[in-house]
Design an enzyme around this catalytic site. Structure first.
Site, PDB file in Angstrom:
ATOM      1  N   LYS A  40      46.956  49.070  39.896  1.00 37.85           N
ATOM      2  CA  LYS A  40      47.072  49.790  38.644  1.00 37.85           C
ATOM      3  C   LYS A  40      45.997  50.875  38.486  1.00 37.85           C
ATOM      4  CE  LYS A  40      45.160  47.918  35.322  1.00 37.85           C
ATOM      5  NZ  LYS A  40      44.697  46.958  34.298  1.00 37.85           N
ATOM      6  N   THR A  41      44.765  50.490  38.774  1.00 35.90           N
ATOM      7  CA  THR A  41      43.670  51.451  38.606  1.00 35.90           C
ATOM      8  C   THR A  41      43.859  52.638  39.537  1.00 35.90           C
ATOM      9  OG1 THR A  41      42.253  49.576  38.162  1.00 35.90           O
ATOM     10  CG2 THR A  41      41.169  51.665  38.478  1.00 35.90           C
ATOM     11  N   ASP A 231      44.964  52.232  29.155  1.00 33.78           N
ATOM     12  CA  ASP A 231      44.970  51.094  30.083  1.00 33.78           C
ATOM     13  C   ASP A 231      44.989  49.798  29.276  1.00 33.78           C
ATOM     14  OD1 ASP A 231      44.870  49.679  32.374  1.00 33.78           O
ATOM     15  OD2 ASP A 231      42.761  50.072  32.811  1.00 33.78           O
ATOM     16  N   GLU A 232      45.453  48.724  29.882  1.00 31.81           N
ATOM     17  CA  GLU A 232      45.494  47.417  29.212  1.00 31.81           C
ATOM     18  C   GLU A 232      46.192  47.522  27.854  1.00 31.81           C
ATOM     19  OE1 GLU A 232      44.619  45.006  30.998  1.00 31.81           O
ATOM     20  OE2 GLU A 232      42.808  45.469  32.164  1.00 31.81           O
ATOM     21  N   GLN A 262      49.427  39.488  31.032  1.00 32.18           N
ATOM     22  CA  GLN A 262      47.976  39.394  30.974  1.00 32.18           C
ATOM     23  C   GLN A 262      47.432  39.715  29.591  1.00 32.18           C
ATOM     24  OE1 GLN A 262      45.738  40.822  34.522  1.00 32.18           O
ATOM     25  NE2 GLN A 262      47.727  41.543  35.221  1.00 32.18           N
ATOM     26  N   ARG A 616      42.956  36.454  39.852  1.00 30.83           N
ATOM     27  CA  ARG A 616      41.754  37.190  40.252  1.00 30.83           C
ATOM     28  C   ARG A 616      41.458  36.965  41.733  1.00 30.83           C
ATOM     29  NH1 ARG A 616      42.480  40.671  37.465  1.00 30.83           N
ATOM     30  NH2 ARG A 616      44.340  39.462  36.984  1.00 30.83           N
TER      31      ARG A 616
END
Length: 771
Positions: A40-41, A231-232, A262, A616
């Site tokens: 994503k980043t 983002d998020e 998430q 993670r």
DNA sequence: CTATCGCACTGTAGT
DNA sequence: AGTGCGATAG
């Protein structure tokens, strides 16, 4: 186009087709649903690079993230790809970007330019004084609860005057006995305003207010931010949603990236509806799904996928990976939190030996910050370097807050919380009675505390009036320095002439010395800061510094390159990845947390949290739970987390209960007493009565709720003597230990494992009070 | 007004 | 456990 940009075109080829599509769609509303570990980043970074390549001016791009850490990471990566252009991007957290804008526009809202940002502690302190002034019962009106309620209201963009328009809200306040809630909210807002202060939620609320009330300003920022990226997105709340909606209303170039799986901040107002509503808001929007996971093994991806399927509300997606199958998820059972710490430290040690791994490749994740203690101790014993994120921040320490309060006051004397904090620290003879008089006058004349003490009203105070006058002069003399001297010089003078440095220097205890060092560290920080320049090349002034640190936490000043094991909460781990992840404290009532279940009935969010934790990991996930877990001396769980059963059997492996290689030893009270060395210097010097046994935390029984663990069968509890063996309802046999305290005798029951080692301590004080 | 001491309370996450 | 608060004595 510069060279760095050209090379990034090549980089596009390294993206998969879905990622490429998402990067190239730069006009119009876009929603990117990005599964865990789907790059994503990377997509966000290249999307910005792609925009710059297509002649979009960096000045017109706004990129918002949720945490400082994510913002920093993003800036870092973008700088790598696009080079110096990155400086012109507006990038940061919602709070920091809005704070920056509000600073510029403060006067339109009647706030001073150098407004103070109240952190949670400041806000609660203010609420506490308001509750006291209104003569309300502080047992009913708890500052904590009030704060959360106000926060909720603000996040829902409900202003004080409309607080009770919602009858449901009124009813719920009535039933909880807090009918004055609306009044408190109103007063709180007035007081903040008068103090020239905003709390965290105000940074959003006032931003909304600004855009709402000032069409010209709205227009200005709509034009400025022609391209917006978030983002998020799953973690945004209603106020953030509305602000984004207003900003993007003209150009519609808004790209939101998120993963509903998430979403872990619903408890503080984030709403998944923002994602689900997105296509109603922008019917012409395009959706992209990033489903290939590049991070984790098959086992991890599949186990996590199965787990999250149990949630009802979610956007359909299929996360998959081409990675290898990998090890099964291991689950360990231990007896107590300390054993759990030991186990994890042992396992990490083994991993390091067998696989030649670095400390930094491990993360230990937990649900609550307080769980870090046992882990820390165990890691220290094994000589494994670690770093803890979160918990009490440097900036929350008393001595730091004291100095910062002075600095805030110099910039904004109306800030009543800061004034209250330092007017009599270091002690200068301005006590309760004097402050009370000042408060009364301020409230009668509807003025701030400072306006009272900086006026002729001072004469009415009486004897201590002169001392107050001296204080006023002191602050004013600092203020006079502001324009002439650097931030550091002013801060140093404040520290010195306020008497803080002297006060701390004279304290020769260990704590006192560390406090002194902390203040030194803060001053050094200011020095560094004031020597740097901001984005527009202006030197950093004191107000900029304060603004900056108000939104900063410890986790943000990370030291790159350190080889240390990471310890953090699952929340803090969002967006990060580690080769091996240890997730501790897998117990009912802790994870899922009691609160999530009882107050919000939100098992799904806890499950998403579990999902975040597992995903993670790149290669290995290890879970552990303790047989019994205590908090403040009380049993909070003796049952494994229900989530353990939700993992498909084929992906997990239950390990046998831990066998430690320590030789069995018999417990001996005298020996324990002999071995016990108080850890703090103060205790060694005989400052406080300390338990004769380590690890005992006594709790008076008459206040403690009798839990299953404490209600042992014994009519003769009051005659228990140290060394007595007792029968205990749930845990069987135990031994009574004693502590010599002043005034009362205190006792504890200790239990042993099969080797006779101490494993469980039930703590009591004043046993005879049991009725 | 200040210093000291014992007691009570806390309790999910982060800006 | 750590810390803040209130009572009490100085």
């Amino acid at each position: 186009m510069n060279k760095e940009l050209e090379s990034s075109i090549d980089f596009l080829k390294e993206l998969n087709p879905a990622q490429q599509d998402a990067v190239k769609e730069i006009e119009g509303p876009v929603m990117i649903i990005a599964g865990a570990g789907s790059g994503k980043t990377r997509v966000l970074t290249y999307r910005i690079a792609y925009m710059l390549q297509h002649k979009i001016d960096a000045f017109h791009i706004l990129s918002l993230t949720f945490t400082n850490k994510a913002a920093k990471e993003m800036r870092h990566r973008i700088e790598k790809v696009v080079g110096s252009e990155a400086r012109n991007l507006w990038m940061g957290t919602f709070h920091s970007v809005f704070a920056k804008i509000l600073r510029i526009e403060a006067e339109k809202l009647g706030y001073p330019k150098a407004f103070t940002i109240y952190d949670t502690d400041d806000a609660k302190k203010l609420l506490k004084t308001i509750i006291e002034e209104m003569a309300l019962d502080s047992a009913v009106y708890k500052p904590n609860v009030i704060y959360n309620r106000i926060s909720q209201a603000k996040n829902a963009l409900i202003f004080p005057y409309e607080y009770y328009k919602d009858k449901e809200r009124e009813a719920s306040d009535q039933t909880s006995g807090m009918s004055k809630m609306g009044e408190i909210y109103t007063t709180y807002c007035q007081r903040c305003f008068k103090a020239g202060a905003m709390d965290f939620d105000d940074l959003l609320l006032k931003m909304y207010e600004l855009l709402q009330k000032h069409p010209k300003t709205l227009e200005h920022y709509q034009h400025k931010f022609q391209y917006i990226m978030v983002d998020e997105y799953q973690d945004t709340n209603f106020s953030q949603y509305m602000i984004l909606k207003m900003l993007a209303a003209v150009h519609h170039n808004i790209c939101v990236v998120g993963d509903d799986a998430q979403s872990i901040y619903a408890f503080r107002g984030a709403t998944i509806r923002n994602i689900l509503n997105f296509n109603q808001e922008y019917p012409e929007m395009k959706t992209f799904k990033l489903e290939q996971n590049y991070r984790s093994t098959q086992t991890i991806v599949k186990a996590a996928g199965e787990l999250i399927k149990k949630n009802k509300e979610q956007i359909e997606k299929n996360v998959w990976t081409e990675n290898t199958e990998g090890d099964k998820i291991k689950i360990y059972k231990t007896l107590t939190d300390n054993e759990e710490g030991k186990l994890v430290a042992d396992l990490i040690f083994d991993d390091k030996m067998q696989h030649q791994m670095y400390n930094k490749e491990f993360a230990i994740l937990y649900r609550t910050n307080s769980q870090s203690r046992a882990l820390e101790e165990a890691l220290r014993k094994m000589n494994i370097a670690y770093r803890i994120y979160g918990g009490m921040s440097f900036y929350q320490r008393k001595e730091i807050k004291d100095l910062i309060a002075y600095l805030r006051l110099v910039l904004n004397p109306n800030d009543e919380i800061s004034l209250d904090r330092v007017i009599n620290y270091p002690v200068r003879g301005i006590g309760k009675t004097t402050m009370e008089k000042i408060r009364v006058m301020a409230s009668e004349q509807n003025k701030s505390l400072w306006e009272i003490i900086d006026s002729n009203d001072l004469l009415k105070i009486g004897a201590s009036g002169n001392k107050v006058r001296e204080f006023v002069m002191l602050i004013k003399s600092f203020k006079a320095e502001l324009s002439r001297k650097s931030a550091y010089d002013v801060a140093y003078r404040v520290a010195k002439e306020s008497g803080i440095l002297k006060d701390l220097y004279e304290d020769k205890t260990v704590e006192g010395m560390s406090r002194f060092e902390n203040v030194e560290e803060l001053l050094n920080g200011i020095k560094e800061f004031s020597q740097s320049k901001d984005e527009s090349g202006e030197p950093i002034t004191l107000d900029l510094y304060l603004q900056d640190i108000a939104l900063l936490t410890d986790a943000d000043k990370d030291v790159e390159g350190d080889d240390k094991v990471t310890l953090m909460t699952i929340h803090a781990a969002k967006g990060l990845e580690f080769p091996h992840v240890y997730l501790v404290g897998m117990e009912e009532n802790l994870f899922p947390s009691q609160m999530a279940l009882s107050s919000r009935n939100d098992l799904e969010e806890e499950r998403r949290l579990f999902y975040v934790a597992i995903t993670r990991a790149e290669r290995k996930v290890t879970l552990s739970f303790a047989d019994t877990r205590f908090r403040f001396g009380q049993l909070i769980s003796n049952e494994p987390s229900r989530f353990l059963e939700e993992l498909p059997a084929e992906y997990i492996h239950f390990m046998t209960p831990v066998k430690t290689n320590l030789p069995p030893r018999k417990f001996n009270l005298d020996q324990e007493r002999h071995n016990f060395k108080p850890t703090s210097l103060k205790a060694q010097l005989g400052g406080h009565p300390k338990p004769l046994l380590p690890d005992i935390n006594f709790k008076p029984l008459h206040k403690a709720q009798p839990t299953e663990a404490t209600s042992f069968e014994a009519d003769n509890t009051d005659t228990l003597e140290a060394g007595n063996h007792v029968e205990h309802q749930r845990f069987g046999k135990g031994l009574v230990a004693a502590m010599e305290g002043k005034g009362s005798e205190r006792k504890a029951i200790i239990e042993f494992d099969q080797y006779g080692r101490k494993v469980l301590i039930l703590r009591f004080a004043k046993l005879k009070i049991v009725e």
